[in-house]
Motif scaffolding. Structure first.
Motif, PDB file in Angstrom:
ATOM      1  N   ARG A 133      51.169  24.279 -32.583  1.00  0.00           N
ATOM      2  CA  ARG A 133      50.009  24.714 -33.369  1.00  0.00           C
ATOM      3  C   ARG A 133      49.351  25.919 -32.727  1.00  0.00           C
ATOM      4  NH1 ARG A 133      45.989  21.510 -32.828  1.00  0.00           N
ATOM      5  NH2 ARG A 133      44.952  21.853 -34.826  1.00  0.00           N
ATOM      6  N   TYR A 134      49.272  25.922 -31.394  1.00  0.00           N
ATOM      7  CA  TYR A 134      48.608  27.016 -30.698  1.00  0.00           C
ATOM      8  C   TYR A 134      49.473  28.279 -30.693  1.00  0.00           C
ATOM      9  CZ  TYR A 134      45.806  23.020 -29.323  1.00  0.00           C
ATOM     10  OH  TYR A 134      45.023  21.896 -29.360  1.00  0.00           O
ATOM     11  N   VAL A 135      50.782  28.081 -30.671  1.00  0.00           N
ATOM     12  CA  VAL A 135      51.685  29.228 -30.822  1.00  0.00           C
ATOM     13  C   VAL A 135      51.500  29.837 -32.209  1.00  0.00           C
ATOM     14  CG1 VAL A 135      54.095  29.979 -30.917  1.00  0.00           C
ATOM     15  CG2 VAL A 135      53.378  28.301 -29.196  1.00  0.00           C
ATOM     16  N   ALA A 136      51.417  28.972 -33.223  1.00  0.00           N
ATOM     17  CA  ALA A 136      51.233  29.456 -34.597  1.00  0.00           C
ATOM     18  C   ALA A 136      49.888  30.160 -34.746  1.00  0.00           C
ATOM     19  CB  ALA A 136      51.332  28.288 -35.577  1.00  0.00           C
ATOM     20  N   LEU A 137      48.862  29.658 -34.048  1.00  0.00           N
ATOM     21  CA  LEU A 137      47.561  30.320 -34.087  1.00  0.00           C
ATOM     22  C   LEU A 137      47.667  31.713 -33.490  1.00  0.00           C
ATOM     23  CD1 LEU A 137      44.498  30.495 -34.448  1.00  0.00           C
ATOM     24  CD2 LEU A 137      44.245  29.274 -32.262  1.00  0.00           C
ATOM     25  N   PHE A 138      48.299  31.824 -32.336  1.00  0.00           N
ATOM     26  CA  PHE A 138      48.435  33.143 -31.711  1.00  0.00           C
ATOM     27  C   PHE A 138      49.206  34.094 -32.614  1.00  0.00           C
ATOM     28  CE2 PHE A 138      50.680  36.174 -28.955  1.00  0.00           C
ATOM     29  CZ  PHE A 138      49.563  36.834 -28.437  1.00  0.00           C
ATOM     30  N   GLU A 139      50.253  33.606 -33.245  1.00  0.00           N
ATOM     31  CA  GLU A 139      51.034  34.462 -34.138  1.00  0.00           C
ATOM     32  C   GLU A 139      50.200  34.922 -35.334  1.00  0.00           C
ATOM     33  OE1 GLU A 139      55.500  34.615 -36.063  1.00  0.00           O
ATOM     34  OE2 GLU A 139      54.550  32.658 -35.786  1.00  0.00           O
ATOM     35  N   ALA A 140      49.385  34.024 -35.880  1.00  0.00           N
ATOM     36  CA  ALA A 140      48.528  34.376 -37.019  1.00  0.00           C
ATOM     37  C   ALA A 140      47.512  35.439 -36.619  1.00  0.00           C
ATOM     38  CB  ALA A 140      47.817  33.133 -37.551  1.00  0.00           C
ATOM     39  N   VAL A 141      46.939  35.306 -35.433  1.00  0.00           N
ATOM     40  CA  VAL A 141      45.976  36.293 -34.952  1.00  0.00           C
ATOM     41  C   VAL A 141      46.665  37.629 -34.717  1.00  0.00           C
ATOM     42  CG1 VAL A 141      44.387  36.892 -33.093  1.00  0.00           C
ATOM     43  CG2 VAL A 141      44.471  34.540 -33.945  1.00  0.00           C
ATOM     44  N   ALA A 142      47.872  37.597 -34.146  1.00  0.00           N
ATOM     45  CA  ALA A 142      48.622  38.837 -33.916  1.00  0.00           C
ATOM     46  C   ALA A 142      48.924  39.540 -35.229  1.00  0.00           C
ATOM     47  CB  ALA A 142      49.917  38.530 -33.162  1.00  0.00           C
ATOM     48  N   ASN A 143      49.315  38.773 -36.237  1.00  0.00           N
ATOM     49  CA  ASN A 143      49.613  39.371 -37.544  1.00  0.00           C
ATOM     50  C   ASN A 143      48.368  39.976 -38.176  1.00  0.00           C
ATOM     51  OD1 ASN A 143      52.342  38.720 -37.454  1.00  0.00           O
ATOM     52  ND2 ASN A 143      52.062  36.761 -38.492  1.00  0.00           N
TER      53      ASN A 143
END
Length: 521
Positions: A237-247
Motif C-alpha cells: 500500500r505504501y509503495v502504491a502511495l509513493f507511486e501515486a504521489v510520483a505520478n
C-alpha cells in the motif's frame, strides 16, 4: 453562512499538547493548535466567485461582514479550533529540520458536495513554527498569491485555490531585498483552499524523528482520504502511495513546463502530496524562453530552481520522500524502480505535451528531433514563449517558410536585430515543421483550435502583477479585478484585452517585482 465542519486531519492525527504560541521544537506532533492574530481593521478587497461557490458559500454571503471577519481571522467559525501544521524539509538542497506553518493557520476543514476542503489563512500571525518571523504577510505578496492561484486553476494546472484577499489594517515591517532597508507595508491575508496541504515535509518530519507509529498514521490517513483506490493492508500500500504521489508530481511539472511557470522555491516543504502547486512565493512566468531563468533572488547564484531544472528537482524531492517513506516499506527496490521510471515517463509526457503545443500528432519518434531543434532555436534570439506558441497556431499548411516566420515574428524582442544566419536557421526549422503539419491531415482550423487549448494567450506576467500591486498600494483595486477576470479565460482571444498579449516592456526588465523577487512576504 453555514459550513459543514469535518476536521479529519486534526481529529485523526496527533496534536501538540503544548498550546502556547512561542516558537519551539515539537515531536510526535502533526499540528499545533493556534488562533489567528486578530486584525485591527479587516477589509475585503476581493473574493473569487468560483472558489466561493466551490465551498458552498453564496456571493451575497461573501459580501457580508461575517465573511470578512471569519476569513481575516477576526472571528472563529463556531465549533472549530484553528491549527498550524508541523513538517520538516530540505531547502535549496540542504536539510533544514523542523519547519512547519510559520505564517499559515488552518481555520477548519469542511465538507461540501461530498468533497473535503481545508481552509487556510496565510499571513494570520505567529505560530510555534514561525522561528524568528512575525507570521504576517504583506499586500504585494498576497495579491500575487491570490491572482496566481486562480490563474493557474484556469490554465488547467493542478493548484491550490484562493478564496479571498483581505487587508488587515495593520502595518508589517519587511526588508524586500534583504539588504538592510526595511520598510512598513500594508498587512494582508489570503484564504487558501485545497483538499489538503499535506507536503513531502510532513513525512520527512516523522521520519527524521524516527517516529514510525505517526509516520504510519500519516500514510494511512493520506491513503484513506486522498488515494482511496489503494487497497490492501500490507507494505505494498505504501509503495502504491509513493507511486501515486510520483505520478501526480510528474504531471504537475509537465503542466508547469507547458505554460512556462517557474515556482522559484521547490523545497520539499513546498511539495504537495497531491501534486498541487502550493506556496506561491517568488514565482514567475518565462517572458523570453530561457531555461536558466529563476525568479528567486535567493537562487540567483546557483539557479537550482531555474525553469529547465524543475523536472529534475521534482525527482530529487521524490528521492527525499522515498527516504522518508522507506521505514514503512523496509525495501529499497520498489521505491528505486518508481524513481527510475520517473525520467522515462516524464520524457514521454513532455514529448506528448510538446506535440500538443505544436499541433502535431505523435509519430513513432514523437517528433523529438523537431522539438529539440525548436528548443535550440528559441535561444538564438530573445523570444517571448507565450506569444511564440500562441501565434504558431496561425501557421497554415500551405504557408511558405517565410510566411510562417512572419506569423511568429511578433514574439521576437528587437526583431530588426535578428541576424541573417538566425533567420535561416528558423526557416530551416519551418521547413521541417510544415512537413509534419501537412502529414497531420487535419484542417488548419482544427489544428489551431487544439493548439489554442494548450497554448494560453494570457498568463500572469510578472509586470502585470506588479502593476496591480502598485495600484492596490494606492487604494485602487480596479486593475486587480481586471486581471482576475482576464485570467479566468486564458485560452480565449478576449480581443478587448489585447493589450495584455504583449511582450514584457523594457521598464520591467530590472524592476523589483517584475524581473526577480525575494522570499520576503
Amino acid at each position: 453562512m453555514k459550513l459543514e465542519i469535518n476536521n479529519k486531519y486534526s481529529n485523526q492525527l496527533p496534536a501538540d499538547p503544548d498550546e502556547t504560541v512561542g516558537t519551539r521544537q515539537v515531536t510526535n506532533t502533526a499540528f499545533s493548535y493556534v488562533r489567528p492574530t486578530v486584525p485591527s481593521n479587516p477589509q475585503l478587497i476581493h473574493f473569487s466567485k468560483e472558489t466561493v461557490a466551490l465551498i458552498g458559500i453564496s456571493e451575497t454571503e461573501a459580501a457580508s461582514p461575517e465573511f470578512t471577519n471569519v476569513f481575516s481571522g477576526k472571528e472563529l467559525i463556531e465549533g472549530t479550533r484553528p491549527y498550524a501544521m508541523s513538517y520538516a524539509g530540505h531547502q535549496f538542497g540542504n536539510w533544514a529540520g523542523q519547519l512547519g506553518d510559520g505564517r499559515a493557520i488552518v481555520l477548519t476543514e469542511i465538507t461540501t458536495n461530498n468533497t473535503n476542503y481545508t481552509l487556510q489563512l496565510k499571513g494570520a500571525g505567529p505560530t510555534p513554527y514561525s522561528r524568528r518571523a512575525d507570521g504576517m504577510a504583506v499586500l504585494r505578496s498576497s495579491i500575487r498569491e491570490h491572482l496566481c492561484s486562480e490563474a493557474m486553476f484556469h490554465l488547467n494546472v493542478p493548484t491550490t485555490r484562493s478564496l479571498s484577499l483581505m487587508l488587515t489594517g495593520d502595518q508589517v515591517l519587511r526588508d524586500v531585498m534583504y539588504d538592510g532597508h526595511a520598510e512598513y507595508e500594508k498587512g494582508a491575508v489570503v484564504c487558501r483552499v485545497a483538499p489538503s496541504f499535506i507536503r513531502f515535509g510532513n513525512f520527512e518530519l516523522f521520519a527524521s524523528q524516527n517516529d514510525l507509529p505517526n509516520l504510519k498514521k500519516l500514510a494511512d490517513f493520506t491513503i484513506e482520504n486522498y488515494y482511496p483506490q489503494i487497497k490492501g493492508d500490507d507494505k505494498s500500500r505504501y509503495v502504491a502511495l509513493f507511486e501515486a504521489v510520483a505520478n501526480a508530481t510528474r504531471q504537475m511539472i509537465v503542466h508547469w513546463q507547458r505554460v512556462g511557470f517557474v515556482h522559484g522555491v521547490m523545497n520539499t516543504d513546498n511539495m504537495s502530496i497531491l501534486g498541487l502547486t502550493i506556496d506561491y512565493g517568488p514565482y514567475g512566468w518565462l517572458e523570453d524562453y530561457n531555461p536558466d531563468w529563476t525568479p528567486n533572488t535567493t537562487d540567483r547564484e546557483n539557479r537550482r530552481y531555474r525553469f529547465g531544472n524543475q523536472p529534475q528537482i521534482a525527482l530529487w524531492n521524490l528521492y527525499q520522500l522515498a527516504n522518508a517513506m522507506y521505514p514503512l516499506i523496509d525495501e529499497a527496490a520498489p521505491l528505486e524502480a518508481i524513481l527510475q521510471s520517473y525520467q522515462d515517463k516524464y520524457e514521454a509526457d513532455y514529448n506528448a505535451m510538446m506535440n500538443d503545443k505544436l499541433g502535431l500528432t505523435s509519430s513513432k519518434n514523437n517528433n523529438e528531433d523537431l522539438i529539440g531543434l525548436l528548443s535550440q532555436n528559441l535561444l538564438l534570439h530573445e523570444t517571448d514563449m507565450t506569444i511564440f506558441f500562441r501565434n504558431l497556431g496561425k501557421v497554415a499548411q500551405n504557408d511558405s517558410e517565410e510566411m510562417a516566420f512572419d506569423k511568429i515574428s511578433e514574439s521576437f524582442y528587437n526583431l530588426e536585430k535578428i541576424s541573417t544566419e538566425t533567420k535561416e536557421i528558423w526557416l530551416y526549422w519551418f521547413t521541417q515543421y510544415l512537413l509534419k503539419v501537412r502529414e497531420n491531415k487535419i484542417s488548419d482550423i482544427e489544428r489551431a483550435n487544439k493548439m489554442n487549448k494548450v497554448n494560453p494567450k494570457y498568463v500572469l506576467r510578472n509586470y502585470m502583477a506588479q502593476l496591480a500591486i502598485d495600484s492596490a498600494e494606492k487604494g485602487d483595486y480596479s486593475l486587480l479585478y481586471e486581471l482576475h477576470e482576464l485570467l479566468k479565460n486564458p485560452y480565449d482571444d478576449q480581443l478587448s484585452s489585447e493589450k495584455w498579449f504583449a511582450k514584457r516592456p523594457d521598464w520591467a526588465r530590472q524592476k523589483i517585482g517584475s524581473s526577480m523577487l525575494s522570499c520576503s512576504s
